[in-house]
Scaffold this active site. Structure first.
Site, PDB file in Angstrom:
ATOM      1  N   ARG A 156       0.847  -1.193   0.000  1.00 59.96           N
ATOM      2  CA  ARG A 156       0.000   0.000   0.000  1.00 59.96           C
ATOM      3  C   ARG A 156       0.882   1.242   0.000  1.00 59.96           C
ATOM      4  NH1 ARG A 156      -5.529  -1.653   1.858  1.00 59.96           N
ATOM      5  NH2 ARG A 156      -5.579  -3.734   0.960  1.00 59.96           N
ATOM      6  N   SER A 194     -11.744  -6.535   6.318  1.00 59.17           N
ATOM      7  CA  SER A 194     -12.863  -6.052   5.513  1.00 59.17           C
ATOM      8  C   SER A 194     -13.288  -7.162   4.578  1.00 59.17           C
ATOM      9  CB  SER A 194     -12.456  -4.849   4.660  1.00 59.17           C
ATOM     10  OG  SER A 194     -12.381  -3.692   5.444  1.00 59.17           O
ATOM     11  N   GLU A 251      -9.644  -1.494  13.053  1.00 55.95           N
ATOM     12  CA  GLU A 251     -10.181  -2.438  12.063  1.00 55.95           C
ATOM     13  C   GLU A 251      -9.204  -3.590  11.851  1.00 55.95           C
ATOM     14  OE1 GLU A 251     -11.175  -0.741   8.106  1.00 55.95           O
ATOM     15  OE2 GLU A 251     -10.366  -2.603   7.273  1.00 55.95           O
ATOM     16  N   GLU A 263       0.375   4.129   0.753  1.00 55.50           N
ATOM     17  CA  GLU A 263      -0.348   5.157   1.503  1.00 55.50           C
ATOM     18  C   GLU A 263       0.663   5.944   2.326  1.00 55.50           C
ATOM     19  OE1 GLU A 263      -2.684   2.356   3.655  1.00 55.50           O
ATOM     20  OE2 GLU A 263      -4.110   2.043   2.025  1.00 55.50           O
ATOM     21  N   ARG A 292      -0.674   1.958  13.266  1.00 55.37           N
ATOM     22  CA  ARG A 292      -1.371   0.754  12.789  1.00 55.37           C
ATOM     23  C   ARG A 292      -1.330   0.595  11.269  1.00 55.37           C
ATOM     24  NH1 ARG A 292      -6.625   2.727  11.456  1.00 55.37           N
ATOM     25  NH2 ARG A 292      -6.628   4.900  12.023  1.00 55.37           N
ATOM     26  N   HIS A 293      -0.484   1.380  10.615  1.00 55.94           N
ATOM     27  CA  HIS A 293      -0.333   1.241   9.159  1.00 55.94           C
ATOM     28  C   HIS A 293       1.105   0.900   8.777  1.00 55.94           C
ATOM     29  CE1 HIS A 293      -4.147   3.595   8.989  1.00 55.94           C
ATOM     30  NE2 HIS A 293      -4.358   2.792   7.962  1.00 55.94           N
ATOM     31  N   ARG A 321      -2.044  -6.681  12.281  1.00 50.21           N
ATOM     32  CA  ARG A 321      -3.054  -6.117  13.194  1.00 50.21           C
ATOM     33  C   ARG A 321      -3.631  -7.191  14.111  1.00 50.21           C
ATOM     34  NH1 ARG A 321      -6.483  -1.425  10.062  1.00 50.21           N
ATOM     35  NH2 ARG A 321      -4.675  -0.187   9.457  1.00 50.21           N
TER      36      ARG A 321
HETATM   37  P1  ATP Z   1      -7.671   1.245   7.231  1.00 46.84           P
HETATM   38  O1  ATP Z   1      -8.970   1.926   6.912  1.00 46.84           O
HETATM   39  O2  ATP Z   1      -7.544   0.856   8.661  1.00 46.84           O
HETATM   40  O3  ATP Z   1      -6.482   1.975   6.706  1.00 46.84           O
HETATM   41  P2  ATP Z   1      -8.330  -0.343   4.950  1.00 46.84           P
HETATM   42  O4  ATP Z   1      -9.815  -0.370   5.067  1.00 46.84           O
HETATM   43  O5  ATP Z   1      -7.699   0.597   4.002  1.00 46.84           O
HETATM   44  O6  ATP Z   1      -7.681  -0.154   6.409  1.00 46.84           O
HETATM   45  P3  ATP Z   1      -8.467  -2.872   3.600  1.00 46.84           P
HETATM   46  O7  ATP Z   1      -8.158  -2.444   2.221  1.00 46.84           O
HETATM   47  O8  ATP Z   1      -9.880  -3.080   3.994  1.00 46.84           O
HETATM   48  O9  ATP Z   1      -7.798  -1.825   4.610  1.00 46.84           O
HETATM   49  O10 ATP Z   1      -7.576  -4.167   3.922  1.00 46.84           O
HETATM   50  C1  ATP Z   1      -8.024  -5.274   4.685  1.00 46.84           C
HETATM   51  C2  ATP Z   1      -7.219  -5.420   5.963  1.00 46.84           C
HETATM   52  O11 ATP Z   1      -5.818  -5.436   5.683  1.00 46.84           O
HETATM   53  C3  ATP Z   1      -7.390  -4.277   6.946  1.00 46.84           C
HETATM   54  O12 ATP Z   1      -8.553  -4.430   7.722  1.00 46.84           O
HETATM   55  C4  ATP Z   1      -6.135  -4.368   7.766  1.00 46.84           C
HETATM   56  O13 ATP Z   1      -6.191  -5.398   8.736  1.00 46.84           O
HETATM   57  C5  ATP Z   1      -5.110  -4.777   6.719  1.00 46.84           C
HETATM   58  N1  ATP Z   1      -4.448  -3.577   6.191  1.00 46.84           N
HETATM   59  C6  ATP Z   1      -4.778  -2.893   5.094  1.00 46.84           C
HETATM   60  N2  ATP Z   1      -3.961  -1.838   4.896  1.00 46.84           N
HETATM   61  C7  ATP Z   1      -3.086  -1.876   5.910  1.00 46.84           C
HETATM   62  C8  ATP Z   1      -1.961  -1.071   6.270  1.00 46.84           C
HETATM   63  N3  ATP Z   1      -1.593  -0.028   5.527  1.00 46.84           N
HETATM   64  N4  ATP Z   1      -1.253  -1.412   7.386  1.00 46.84           N
HETATM   65  C9  ATP Z   1      -1.621  -2.478   8.125  1.00 46.84           C
HETATM   66  N5  ATP Z   1      -2.651  -3.273   7.837  1.00 46.84           N
HETATM   67  C10 ATP Z   1      -3.392  -2.983   6.746  1.00 46.84           C
HETATM   68 MG    MG Z   2     -11.129  -1.926   5.166  1.00 46.74          MG
END
Ligand code: ATP
Ligand code: MG
Length: 434
Positions: free
Chosen positions: A215, A360, A357, A217, A223-224, A408
């Site tokens: 990602r 998803s 979270e 991001e 937590r990211h 997580r």
């Molecule tokens: P958040 O809103 O908390 O940034 P997200 O909704 O973007 O997460 P999803 O695309 O739904 O994340 O990814 C499914 C799962 O993968 C998340 O619930 C989380 O456990 C994990 N995950 C996703 N992106 C990240 C990240 N950048 N760092 C850590 N864990 C992640």
């Molecule tokens: Mg999500």
């Protein structure tokens, strides 16, 4: 030949008189004049190596005194019961083999006497994992992933591996790392979503993958990460999202039960309460009304994602794992299935821990025409999804699935303050090494 005959936890005072060879790191040394001690550390614990001047040769003693802390040694000797030693036994050495001398000074203290910042620890991660607590965290990570795999195999899942180098963004987002693939642009995959869905058209029915997702991001939070280990699942012939939510909550419960009572958890002094089944299901609309008059959160616009403040407040109210279900269709990716009777809501869910979270998921659209329509509605070009859409044209069963972040999961189980403690070599905004 393997150098050691026993690990520390295979030795006991009852073995007094036996000759053994142990191997590991010089954890500590103590010089009491007439007697010299090395506390040797191996994977399973500590062993006291005792050298009374009268019982060992002068050469051996001199050699032992020259060995720096954290050097790697093998020690041959006899076990002797000794009430004052850890494990109530010690080794009187006949031979010490220096396998690798450690430089002085050390980048990190392994005895736990001197604390260190997380960044310093990660800079010397190999050394950090020599510390009992850190080793316990990563051995728990291994235990968690083994439990996850066991659960999947007990429940009829097939493990798949899909490519992490892709031509198209999974969800059309901009949060991708571009790479050069020969003379073309490609990306590191942000999710195996499209691939695991395509495999639902293959007849595997129940597939899982545990693999990195990337990602791009820019957030800098506790937590990211930019590289995550994702536990991904896709299941065919299900009627609605609840069917895979049940699999997810059962998995969480299973993993907690497997991990509770492990020696690693004891080393971390953690009591692990087992989350009770079923987890509470709260609809997105209910969440909005629960947070309506909460002074700690701002106005929530219907249809938007929930921010950290919302997650925190809800976590306090619920106090245990829970699901948020029926998210607005527009807040979820194009492949989320809308409710037939209320298309503005989708058959989707997030699994929440009170802190954040965890996962998803959703029932997916398996109808080709509707899927194309949803891709277009998101402003994406269906042509770039040809490879994916093709799988929906020749017999695609109804299916649903989810993605769960392994870091997580571990972080919330062990109550770690920072997600970087749950991964050996974290990748974040600033860190690309080690
Ligand atoms: P958040 O809103 O908390 O940034 P997200 O909704 O973007 O997460 P999803 O695309 O739904 O994340 O990814 C499914 C799962 O993968 C998340 O619930 C989380 O456990 C994990 N995950 C996703 N992106 C990240 C990240 N950048 N760092 C850590 N864990 C992640
Ligand atoms: Mg999500």
């Amino acid at each position: 030949m393997i150098i050691r005959t026993h690990y520390s936890n295979q030795l006991s005072p009852e073995m007094s008189g036996e000759a053994v060879t142990i191997a590991g790191w010089v954890h500590e040394t103590r010089d009491l004049g007439g007697i010299y001690f090395i506390v040797l550390r191996d994977r399973e614990g500590f062993i006291q190596v005792t050298m009374p001047k009268k019982k060992v040769s002068a050469e051996l003693l001199e050699m032992a005194r020259g060995i720096s802390r954290e050097s790697v040694v093998a020690v041959e000797g006899d076990i002797k019961s000794e009430d004052r030693a850890p494990g109530k036994f010690e080794i009187i050495p006949s031979k010490i083999i220096l396998l690798s001398m450690a430089e002085v000074p050390l980048p990190l203290d392994t005895t736990g006497k001197v604390g260190a910042e997380l960044d310093t620890r990660i800079d010397s991660r190999f050394m950090d994992v020599r510390r009992t607590e850190t080793a316990a965290v990563f051995r728990t990570r291994s235990n968690v992933l083994r439990a996850v795999r066991n659960f999947f195999h007990e429940n009829g899942f097939v493990e798949i591996n899909t490519s992490k180098i892709v031509a198209t963004a999974t969800e059309g987002g901009t949060e991708l790392f571009p790479i050069t693939y020969f003379d073309r642009e490609a990306f590191l995959n942000q999710s195996p979503q499209l691939y695991k869905q395509m495999m639902m058209a293959s007849g595997l029915d129940r597939a899982y993958e545990i693999a990195p997702i990337f990602r791009a991001e820019e957030h800098d939070t506790r937590r990211h990460l930019n590289e995550v280990t994702s536990i991904d699942v896709e299941v065919s012939f299900v009627e609605e999202h609840n069917d895979v939510m049940e699999i997810l909550e059962r998995l969480i419960n299973y993993v907690y039960r497997e991990i509770a009572g492990t020696p690693e958890l004891k080393a971390l002094s953690i009591e692990l309460p087992i989350p009770e089944l079923p987890f509470r299901r709260i609809t997105y609309d209910e969440v909005i009304s629960m947070l309506q008059d909460d002074p700690n959160v701002g106005d929530i616009e219907w249809g938007s994602d929930l921010d950290t403040a919302c997650e925190k407040e809800l976590g306090k109210m619920v106090g245990e794992h829970y699901f948020i279900i029926d998210w607005p269709t527009d807040s979820k990716p194009f492949y989320a299935m809308p409710h037939e009777d209320k298309p503005e809501l989708s058959k989707s869910f997030d699994l929440m821990h009170p802190r954040m979270e965890l996962a998803s998921g959703a029932q997916r659209i398996h109808d080709y025409a509707l899927l194309r329509e949803r891709i277009e509605a998101k402003g994406l070009n269906p042509d770039s999804f040809d490879f994916y859409l093709k799988a929906f044209r020749y017999g695609m069963p109804p299916h649903a699935g989810w993605g769960l972040g392994a870091e997580r999961l571990l972080m919330t189980m062990l109550n770690l303050g920072n997600i970087r403690e749950a991964v050996l070599f974290p990748r974040d905004r600033r860190r690309l090494s080690p």
